[in-house]
Design an enzyme around this catalytic site. Structure first.
Site, PDB file in Angstrom:
ATOM      1  N   TYR A 127     -10.169  -1.526  -0.719  1.00  0.00           N
ATOM      2  CA  TYR A 127      -8.977  -1.122  -1.100  1.00  0.00           C
ATOM      3  C   TYR A 127      -9.190   0.638  -1.354  1.00  0.00           C
ATOM      4  O   TYR A 127      -8.062   1.216  -1.189  1.00  0.00           O
ATOM      5  CB  TYR A 127      -8.661  -1.818  -2.424  1.00  0.00           C
ATOM      6  CG  TYR A 127      -7.389  -1.379  -2.996  1.00  0.00           C
ATOM      7  CD1 TYR A 127      -6.062  -2.059  -2.684  1.00  0.00           C
ATOM      8  CD2 TYR A 127      -7.354  -0.649  -3.967  1.00  0.00           C
ATOM      9  CE1 TYR A 127      -4.892  -1.843  -3.449  1.00  0.00           C
ATOM     10  CE2 TYR A 127      -5.852  -0.288  -4.462  1.00  0.00           C
ATOM     11  CZ  TYR A 127      -4.894  -0.707  -4.411  1.00  0.00           C
ATOM     12  OH  TYR A 127      -3.746  -0.432  -4.923  1.00  0.00           O
TER      13      TYR A 127
ATOM     14  N   SER B 285     -10.506 -18.464 -22.063  1.00  0.00           N
ATOM     15  CA  SER B 285      -9.814 -18.803 -21.131  1.00  0.00           C
ATOM     16  C   SER B 285      -9.988 -20.328 -20.662  1.00  0.00           C
ATOM     17  O   SER B 285     -11.129 -20.501 -20.407  1.00  0.00           O
ATOM     18  CB  SER B 285      -9.755 -17.727 -20.021  1.00  0.00           C
ATOM     19  OG  SER B 285      -9.473 -18.212 -18.833  1.00  0.00           O
TER      20      SER B 285
ATOM     21  N   ASP C  91       2.031  -4.040  -9.561  1.00  0.00           N
ATOM     22  CA  ASP C  91       1.821  -5.343 -10.036  1.00  0.00           C
ATOM     23  C   ASP C  91       2.335  -5.386 -11.527  1.00  0.00           C
ATOM     24  O   ASP C  91       3.068  -6.389 -12.005  1.00  0.00           O
ATOM     25  CB  ASP C  91       0.417  -5.780  -9.998  1.00  0.00           C
ATOM     26  CG  ASP C  91       0.160  -5.775  -8.451  1.00  0.00           C
ATOM     27  OD1 ASP C  91       0.906  -5.866  -7.592  1.00  0.00           O
ATOM     28  OD2 ASP C  91      -1.321  -5.654  -8.277  1.00  0.00           O
TER      29      ASP C  91
ATOM     30  N   HIS D 247       0.936  -1.276  -0.191  1.00  0.00           N
ATOM     31  CA  HIS D 247       0.044   0.065   0.075  1.00  0.00           C
ATOM     32  C   HIS D 247       0.771   1.361   0.166  1.00  0.00           C
ATOM     33  O   HIS D 247       0.494   2.246   0.486  1.00  0.00           O
ATOM     34  CB  HIS D 247      -1.070  -0.211   1.026  1.00  0.00           C
ATOM     35  CG  HIS D 247      -2.112  -0.943   0.975  1.00  0.00           C
ATOM     36  ND1 HIS D 247      -3.206  -0.838   0.617  1.00  0.00           N
ATOM     37  CD2 HIS D 247      -2.081  -2.337   1.310  1.00  0.00           C
ATOM     38  CE1 HIS D 247      -3.826  -1.757   0.424  1.00  0.00           C
ATOM     39  NE2 HIS D 247      -3.244  -2.744   0.890  1.00  0.00           N
TER      40      HIS D 247
HETATM   41  C1  GLA Z   1      -2.634  -4.677  -4.958  1.00  0.00           C
HETATM   42  C2  GLA Z   1      -2.668  -3.439  -5.942  1.00  0.00           C
HETATM   43  C3  GLA Z   1      -0.973  -2.904  -5.942  1.00  0.00           C
HETATM   44  C4  GLA Z   1      -0.728  -2.587  -4.493  1.00  0.00           C
HETATM   45  C5  GLA Z   1      -0.935  -3.637  -3.408  1.00  0.00           C
HETATM   46  C6  GLA Z   1      -0.779  -3.317  -2.114  1.00  0.00           C
HETATM   47  O1  GLA Z   1      -1.690  -5.609  -5.344  1.00  0.00           O
HETATM   48  O2  GLA Z   1      -2.658  -4.099  -7.277  1.00  0.00           O
HETATM   49  O3  GLA Z   1      -1.034  -1.901  -6.810  1.00  0.00           O
HETATM   50  O4  GLA Z   1      -1.410  -1.262  -4.060  1.00  0.00           O
HETATM   51  O5  GLA Z   1      -2.456  -4.263  -3.836  1.00  0.00           O
HETATM   52  O6  GLA Z   1       0.430  -3.010  -1.952  1.00  0.00           O
END
Ligand code: GLA
Length: 384
Positions: free
Chosen positions: A221, A64, A169, A31
């Protein structure tokens, strides 16, 4: 390859190529990405495979193995956010974001197979986006630098699929190198490779999928993001990255915002501490990293409040069974725990697996799944 057999049975003929984009685990910095901070992810050996071929015309078809009843087909010139929902929004979003960046996306058929458990917090969505991006750019002969693909695939996720994630990610899936973790400064987007080879130090990484599914679309989130923005606004700084020590967060009178800010500033510090340990190894590098992992878990649990009961139990059981450290990874509220364990099966992985499995069984929870994590390469073509 299963994506290739799916391609043959769904579309007939042979694919022009096969691309693999890895999932990720994150060693430190959770985060922190959307707070302009630091992250330290590494790519996994497992990922999403796309077998694809060009087709004449302006249509994109995707299927898929994980969604067998669904063949999604779109007109490339009619894509817009909100028009495609469900899993197909990720590949469709990539085609849309590539076009929005000025690239001429070719008509194509793509068969997808995921080697990542869904909802395990290992970035299966980013891997799906990145595999699609490599397939489409290669088929179209488009020369797009990796750094641009990171922005494009993230845009697909944020604006087309409507999930407000940060940049970690997609960066991990597209930029990581085997035997390294990726230090990313999410403000400048400067990326550097940090040698990370636990096996060389007789350590190992065990991922524990707690089987509590995590969804980034459920609102928590987004709420955390909004809280961080509000904390930065009240502190009068552009983002929480600008805090240099935890004491500065204490001036926030709202206890929730204070806790959120404290997590972000301490996790950013932990990223830099882990990087320093990896770049200048000593006798107890992995012991130190383990302690930082466990501290990070406490911070995510108590200050950021994104942990979940299965993660807390997995961390506790892993530590009691000899892990050097453990923490939840990813967005939270479900997904996986990363444990740093002694490499020898009889000292590390075996006892940790047994302890976590036993602790789950005693509570009547679904048995956890284990995956050995070895820092691997970023997205690439895997046939020929
Ligand atoms: C998810 C989001 C990332 C990041 C993480 C927490 O994986 O896709 O961008 O914010 O949560 O670190």
């Amino acid at each position: 390859m299963k994506a290739v057999s799916l391609f043959r049975s769904r579309f007939g003929g042979e694919p022009d190529g096969v691309w693999l984009a890895p999932g990720r685990a994150n060693l430190m910095g959770e985060h922190t990405d959307y707070n302009d901070g630091f992250v330290l992810p590494f790519a996994l050996g497992q990922g999403v495979t796309a077998a694809a071929a060009r087709r004449p015309g302006r249509r994109l078809a995707v299927c898929s193995r994980q969604e067998p009843s669904d063949l999604a087909e779109f007109d490339l010139d009619g894509l817009a956010p909100g028009r495609v929902t469900g899993w197909a929004a990720y590949p469709a979003g990539v085609a849309w974001a590539l076009a929005a960046a000025g690239h001429r996306v070719p008509g194509a058929c793509i068969a997808i197979d995921s080697g990542l458990p869904a909802g395990a917090g290992l970035s299966s969505s980013a891997a799906l986006e990145c595999a699609t991006a490599l397939a489409l750019t290669s088929l179209g002969g488009l020369d797009v630098p990796r750094a641009d693909l990171v922005t494009i695939t993230r845009r697909a996720e944020n604006e087309f699929a409507g999930v407000p994630t940060g940049i970690m990610d997609q960066s991990a899936s597209l930029l990581c190198r085997a035997g390294h973790a990726l230090l990313l400064d999410c403000r400048s987007l400067e990326a550097s490779q940090v040698p990370f080879d636990p096996a060389a130090a007789d350590a190992g990484l065990l991922l524990i999928n707690t089987r509590a599914r995590h969804e980034l679309t459920d609102g928590e989130y987004g709420r955390r993001r909004a809280e961080c923005e509000e904390a930065a606004r009240r502190l009068g700084i552009p983002s929480l990255r600008d805090l240099t020590n935890a004491a500065e967060a204490d001036s926030l009178t709202d206890p929730v915002l204070r806790r959120r800010a404290r997590h972000v500033v301490t996790d950013n510090q932990r990223v830099l501490e882990v990087v320093a340990l990896l770049r200048d190894p000593s006798g107890d590098t992995y012991g130190e990293i383990g302690r930082l992992l466990t501290q990070a878990h406490a911070s995510l649990r108590d200050d950021f409040e994104v942990s979940w009961p299965e993660a807390d139990v997995a961390v506790e059981a892993a530590l009691a069974a000899g892990a050097a450290g453990a923490r939840m990874i990813g967005g939270g509220f479900g997904g996986s725990v990363l444990a740093l364990v002694p490499a020898a099966a009889d000292q590390g992985r075996g006892p940790v697996r047994d302890a976590v499995t036993g602790a789950f069984a005693r509570r009547g929870w679904t048995a956890p799944e284990f995956l050995e994590a070895v820092p691997a390469d970023s997205a690439r073509q895997v046939d020929g």
